[in-house]
Design an enzyme around this catalytic site. Structure first.
Site, short mmCIF file in Angstrom:
data_model
loop_
_atom_site.label_atom_id
_atom_site.label_comp_id
_atom_site.label_asym_id
_atom_site.label_seq_id
_atom_site.Cartn_x
_atom_site.Cartn_y
_atom_site.Cartn_z
N GLN A 534 0.81 -1.23 0.00
CA GLN A 534 0.00 0.00 0.00
C GLN A 534 0.84 1.27 0.00
OE1 GLN A 534 -3.06 -0.14 -0.73
NE2 GLN A 534 -3.24 -2.35 -0.50
N TRP A 538 -2.83 2.49 -1.48
CA TRP A 538 -3.72 3.31 -0.67
C TRP A 538 -2.99 4.41 0.08
CZ3 TRP A 538 -5.55 2.88 4.79
CH2 TRP A 538 -6.72 3.64 5.01
N LYS A 572 4.61 -17.98 -1.13
CA LYS A 572 3.29 -17.37 -0.91
C LYS A 572 2.31 -18.44 -0.44
CE LYS A 572 3.24 -13.29 -3.88
NZ LYS A 572 2.52 -12.60 -4.98
#
Length: 923
Positions: A534, A538, A572
Site C-alpha cells: 500500500q 492506498w 506465498k
C-alpha cells in the site's frame, strides 16, 4: 465452547465495545482501508487487523474516544474480473453485448458475498469495530463526496484531459496508473530481437534492439544519442552501425571500419521494416538513449512508448495506431490484421527472418508488467484520458511526508519517499463500467468541459435524465446545456477504484455534505495500518488527494506497515499448494491470542512473515499457557487474606520488573513499535513464571508465617491483575478471562474498559534488578556445571564459591536454587564460580532422600491424588537414617511407613543401591 468464544459472548451480551467508545473523551482517529469483500479473509487480513486492533485497544485504555468504522471497497476491476469469470466473458465487447445495466447489476449483487465471512473471522480474532454501520464505496453518498474531491482538484487546475502514452491492459481495455502497474511485475523469459535497418543510398545497416516485436509495424524513426561513440563494423561481408560500448553483442570476427559520434547519424534516412505508415524514416536524437543494453540505437513507435511519444512530438513524427484497444492489429496492417499482438510476436520474427532483416534473436529474463487484476500482459498505449497533475504538487507531497511517523522508519525516506521523488501524473480514469462515474460533462458542439461537485449542483444543471442511480448506464442518460447552446454529454469513464479509496477520509462520512464538525476534529487520521504494497497504493492515493486538497496536510500522522505472510519456507500462501492450515483450525487448537501474539512478535515490522503452526503452538505454550498457569497457581493457593506491603526481596524484584515492563511498553506503544513492545513479554513471562513463581512456591505451600503468605499473595495478585491490563491490547481473550477471576466487587466490568496502568517509576529498582540478574547468571553457571558432571540438582553439595559480593537475601535464593549448603565470597578464585562436588555420606543420604521424594510425588500425581490426600509409604533398601526417613514423610504428606505388599509400587536404583517404594492413600 472454548474460553475465547465465551469471552466473545460476554463482550456481546454486555456491550463492552460500545461502552469503550466514551463520548466525553478526546478523539483518536483511525482510517480503516476498505478491503474487497469478494474473497475469504486470509492470514494477511488477520495480521493487519491484529495490528489495528492492538493500537486501538491501547489508545482506548489511554483515555481516548476511538470510533472504529469498517468499510468495503465495491468498485473497479477486481469486481468486474470476478463477474467476467462467472459469466465466462472474455472481453469488453462481450460486456457491451450483454448490456452494461445487466453487467453492473451482477457486480452490485456480488460485492458483499464474503462480508459475513470477513465479519466472523475478524470478530473471532478479537477485532473490535462497528460492523453494523459500515460504509461502502458504491453508496450514493460516498460517490457524491468523491465528486466533491474531484471538483476541488479541478478548481485548483490539478486535473487535465490529455493524450498520452499510458500503461494499458488490452484485455480490460483500459489505462492503468503507474502504481497499479507496480503491483503486477513478474520475472519472465521473452525473445528479444536485433533488427537490421538499411540506410537509404548507403550500404550500412543500423542495428536496433527490441523486446516487443509487435511495435515494429508502427516504427517511424530510430533514435541515437548524439554524444555517444558509435562504430561501423564489417561482419560477414555486411556493414553494421552500433554503439561502441555494445560491440559485445557481435558474434564472430569483425573489423571496425570507423568510429564517430552519434551526431553524425542524425538526419540519415533508412528503409522501414514495414510500409504501413507514410513517413520519412529518419534517425533522430534522444537523450534517453543509453548503452547499458541493446545496440545504442532505439526503434521509435510513437503510440507505444512514453519516450517514443515525446520524441514524436519533438520531431513532428506520425501518430498512427496500428493496434486497436483490444490489442489486435488493425486491418491496414495487412500481414497481421486481427491478430492479438502478443500472439503475433512470433509471426513478426518469422517475417523478419524471411526478409533477412533479423540480425539476431536471444532469450532474455526480465521484469514485465502484467495487469494486477486479470493477469494479462500490459502494453503502453497512446490514449486520451484524465490526469491528476501530481507533478505540480510533488514538492508539497515530499514536504508533507516529513510530518508522517512511519513504522518501520526506513519506509519514510526509502520505499515511500523514493516513490514520491519519482511521482508522475495520475491517470485516474478507467474505460470500464462498474465504478463511480467521473462527473465531467463535455459539450458536443464547442467541447467545453464542466466538472460537477455535488448531486444538488447536477440537479440544477441537468436538462434531462434521472439521478436515482449514479452508476452507468443511467448516469450516461443525464445531459446538461452548454453556454453555447449545445448539449453536454458525460465523459464515458469511471474513476480508478484507487481514487475512490483514496477519497475515503471524506467520502466515508459524506463530507462536506454531512458530519463537518466530526471530520474536522478527526482529520488527518492519527493512525492507519496496512501492508507494504500500500506504500504505492492506498497510502499513496490518500497522501496525493490530501495534499491536493489541503496543500499542507498529510492524510495521516502515524502509519504501521507490515510485510507479507508467507509459508515457513518463504513461499506465498496458496490453496493450490496447501501450504498453510485453515484459520479456523488455528483458532480451535491454539486460540486467537496465540495467533495474534505470533503475528505481532515473530517478525520485525515491515519484513515478511514465515507462518508456521509449530511456532504458533510454541507461543501458546510459552506465553498463553504460562500466563494461565501462573493464574491457576494463584487460584489454588490463595487464602484471600489481607493486603500487605511486602518486604520480601522476590516481591520487590517482580514489582520492579513489572513497573519497568509497563514503562517500556508505554514507550514503545506510544511510538507505534508493536513488535518491540510485545517482545518485552517474552522475557517478563520467563521471569514471572520460571523464576518468581517457582522461587515463591514454598511461601504459598509451606509459609513460615501468615505475614509471609499475605505478602506473597498480595504481590502475585497485583502482578497478575496489572499484566492483564498491560497485555490486554495484544491478547484480549486470556487477559479478559483472568481479569474476570481477579476483579473485586464494584470494579470495572471488563479489563478493556480499564485505564492502562499508570507508570510508577518509584517501583523500578535498577540495582536490585541488576543484582537479581547476576544471581540468576550464577545459578545458570552452577547448574551448567552440575549438568556437565552429571550431578542432579536434587543432590545437595557442600558449598559454592562466587567471586563478587552479593546481598544475603540473594545468597539464600542461590543456595536453594543450586542446592548447596553454603555460598562463600572468594575474590581469589580464577573463575566466576567454583562448585564443590565432593560428597560426604551425609550429603549423599540427603540426595537419596530427595530422589525418593521426587519419585513418590510423581506416583501421587500419576494416581490423581490431591495435595490434601494423606498417604502411607513403603520404602525398602539402603540404610537411611531416621532423620532422612522423617524428611521423606514430611515432604510427601505421609503419616508413616508400612511393610505391606502394595499395589502401587516402584523399583529404583540410586547410587547403585536398589530401593522398593510404594504408596497407599489413607481413606
Amino acid at each position: 465452547m472454548n474460553y475465547e468464544e465465551k469471552i466473545l459472548k460476554f463482550w456481546k451480551e454486555n456491550n463492552i465495545f460500545e461502552k469503550s467508545i466514551k463520548k466525553d473523551r478526546p478523539y483518536f482517529s483511525f482510517y480503516d482501508g476498505p478491503p474487497f469483500a469478494t474473497g475469504k479473509p486470509h492470514y494477511g487480513h488477520i495480521l493487519t487487523t491484529t495490528i489495528k486492533d492492538t493500537v486501538l485497544r491501547y489508545k482506548t485504555m489511554k483515555g481516548f474516544q476511538v470510533p472504529r468504522r469498517v468499510g468495503w471497497d465495491c468498485h473497479g476491476l477486481p469486481i468486474e474480473n470476478l463477474i467476467e469469470k462467472e459469466l465466462n466473458i472474455k472481453n469488453k465487447k462481450e460486456i457491451e453485448e450483454l448490456g452494461v445495466d445487466k453487467f453492473n447489476e451482477h457486480c452490485r449483487n456480488s460485492v458483499f458475498t464474503c462480508v459475513e465471512d470477513f465479519e466472523k473471522t475478524l470478530e473471532r480474532v478479537g477485532r473490535w469495530a462497528d460492523y453494523s454501520n459500515a460504509y461502502s464505496t458504491m453508496d450514493k453518498e460516498y460517490t457524491e463526496s468523491v465528486w466533491w474531491v474531484l471538483k476541488q482538484l479541478w478548481d485548483k487546475d490539478l486535473v487535465k484531459r490529455d493524450y498520452r502514452v499510458s500503461p494499458y491492459c488490452p484485455r480490460c481495455s483500459t489505462t492503468l496508473s503507474n502504481f497499479e502497474v507496480n503491483l503486477g511485475y513478474k520475472e519472465v523469459k521473452n525473445k528479444s530481437i536485433y533488427v537490421k535497418l538499411k540506410l537509404k543510398n548507403r550500404e550500412e545497416f543500423v542495428l536496433v534492439w527490441t523486446t516487443t516485436p509487435w511495435t515494429l509495424p508502427q516504427n517511424v524513426a530510430v533514435a541515437v544519442n548524439k554524444d555517444e561513440d558509435y562504430v561501423c563494423v564489417r561482419l560477414e561481408n555486411e556493414k553494421y552501425i552500433l554503439a561502441k560500448k555494445r560491440l559485445e553483442i557481435l558474434e564472430g570476427d569483425y573489423e571496425i571500419i570507423k568510429e564517430f559520434k552519434g551526431e553524425k547519424l542524425l538526419g540519415l534516412e533508412y528503409s522501414p521494416v514495414f510500409n504501413y505508415i507514410e513517413n520519412d524514416f529518419k534517425i533522430v536524437h534522444g537523450d534517453f538513449v543509453g548503452t547499458e543494453d541493446g545496440t545504442g540505437l532505439v526503434h521509435i513507435a510513437t503510440m507505444y512508448g512514453e519516450d517514443d511519444y515525446k520524441i514524436g512530438k519533438k520531431y513532428n513524427l506520425p501518430f498512427v495506431h496500428t493496434v486497436d484497444e483490444s490489442g489486435n492489429f488493425l486491418d491496414f496492417v495487412e500481414d497481421f490484421k486481427g491478430r492479438y499482438v502478443f500472439e503475433a510476436n512470433k509471426d513478426i520474427v518469422h517475417n523478419l527472418k524471411e526478409r533477412n532483416l533479423l540480425f539476431k534473436e536471444e532469450l532474455i529474463e526480465h521484469t514485465y508488467p502484467f495487469c494486477w487484476r486479470c493477469d494479462a500482459p500490459l502494453m503502453y498505449y497512446a490514449k486520451e484520458s484524465y490526469y491528476l497533475m501530481v507533478t505540480k504538487i510533488k514538492e508539497q507531497l515530499i514536504q508533507n511526508n516529513k510530518g508522517i511517523h512511519w513504522v518501520p522508519s526506513h519506509i519514510k525516506e526509502g520505499r515511500f519517499g523514493k516513490w514520491l521523488l519519482g511521482a508522475r501524473d495520475w491517470d485516474f480514469a478507467r474505460n470500464r463500467f462498474w465504478g463511480a462515474p467521473i462527473p465531467i460533462w463535455r459539450c458536443e458542439e464547442c467541447e467545453k468541459m464542466v466538472c460537477v461537485g455535488s448531486i444538488k449542483e447536477l440537479e440544477e444543471l441537468k436538462t434531462e435524465g434521472d439521478l436515482g442511480d449514479l452508476h452507468k448506464p443511467y448516469i450516461d442518460n443525464v445531459y446538461l446545456r452548454c453556454e453555447c447552446g449545445g448539449r453536454m454529454k458525460r465523459t464515458e469513464e469511471v474513476f480508478d477504484c484507487w481514487f475512490e479509496s483514496g477519497a475515503m477520509p471524506y467520502a466515508s462520512c459524506h463530507y462536506p455534505f454531512e458530519n463537518k464538525e466530526i471530520f474536522e476534529k478527526t482529520f488527518p487520521a492519527d493512525f492507519i495500518a496496512e501492508g507494504l504494497d500500500q506504500t504505492r497504493g492506498w497510502f499513496y492515493t490518500l497522501h496525493v488527494l490530501a495534499t491536493g486538497l489541503t496543500g499542507n496536510k498529510p492524510a495521516f500522522k502515524n502509519v504501521i506497515v507490515n510485510g507479507l505472510v508467507l509459508d515457513k519456507t518463504g513461499r506465498k500462501l496458496s490453496k493450490k499448494l496447501k501450504n498453510y492450515p485453515e484459520v479456523s483450525d488455528i483458532f480451535e487448537k491454539y486460540g486467537a491470542d496465540a495467533l495474534r501474539y505470533f503475528l505481532l512478535s515473530s517478525t520485525n515490522m515491515g519484513e515478511d512473515y514465515r507462518f508456521s503452526e509449530e511456532r504458533v503452538k510454541e507461543v501458546w505454550r510459552k506465553i498463553i499457557l504460562s500466563f494461565k498457569n501462573c493464574f491457576v497457581f494463584y487460584n489454588i493457593y490463595k487464602k484471600n487474606g489481607k493486603e500487605v506491603k511486602s518486604k520480601n526481596i522476590l516481591d520487590k524484584w517482580i514489582l520492579s520488573r513489572l513497573a519497568l515492563l509497563n514503562k517500556e511498553t508505554i514507550e514503545y506503544l506510544d511510538d507505534y513499535e508493536l513488535t518491540r513492545a510485545i517482545r518485552l513479554f517474552d522475557d517478563f513471562m520467563d521471569d514471572f513464571s520460571n523464576w518468581y513463581i517457582r522461587r515463591s512456591r514454598r511461601r504459598f505451600q509451606k509459609p513460615e508465617s501468615d505475614l509471609e503468605l499475605e505478602e506473597a499473595e498480595t504481590t502475585l495478585k497485583f502482578v497478575l491483575k496489572e499484566i492483564t491490563k498491560i497485555m490486554a491490547p495484544f491478547i484480549p481473550f486470556i487477559t479478559e478471562e483472568i481479569y474476570q477471576e481477579l476483579k473485586n466487587d464494584g470494579e470495572v466490568i471488563s479489563v478493556h474498559l480499564c485505564d492502562f496502568p499508570e507508570l510508577d517509576e518509584e517501583l523500578i529498582d535498577v540495582l536490585l534488578m541488576d543484582e537479581m540478574k547476576e544471581a540468576r547468571e550464577i545459578v545458570n553457571m552452577a547448574l551448567s556445571e552440575r549438568m556437565e558432571k552429571g550431578v542432579k540438582v536434587r543432590q545437595p553439595l557442600s558449598f559454592l564459591k562466587i567471586k563478587k559480593e552479593i546481598s544475603r537475601e540473594l545468597i539464600d535464593i542461590i543456595k536453594d536454587e543450586i542446592n548447596v549448603k553454603e555460598v562463600l565470597i572468594d575474590e581469589s578464585i580464577d573463575e566466576e564460580i567454583l562448585l564443590n562436588f565432593e560428597l560426604t555420606d551425609k550429603l549423599k543420604e540427603e540426595g537419596i532422600a530427595r530422589e525418593i521424594i521426587r519419585n513418590i510425588q510423581q506416583m501421587r500425581k500419576n494416581l490423581g491424588y490431591s495435595k490434601k490426600d494423606r498417604i502411607l509409604v513403603k520404602c525398602k533398601g539402603g540404610n537411611l537414617s531416621k532423620k532422612a526417613k522423617d524428611f521423606i514423610l514430611e515432604e510427601v504428606l505421609a503419616d508413616g511407613y508400612i511393610d505391606d505388599d502394595l499395589e502401587n509400587k516402584k523399583e529404583l536404583k540410586i547410587y547403585n543401591i536398589p530401593y522398593l517404594i510404594g504408596i497407599r492413600k489413607i481413606i
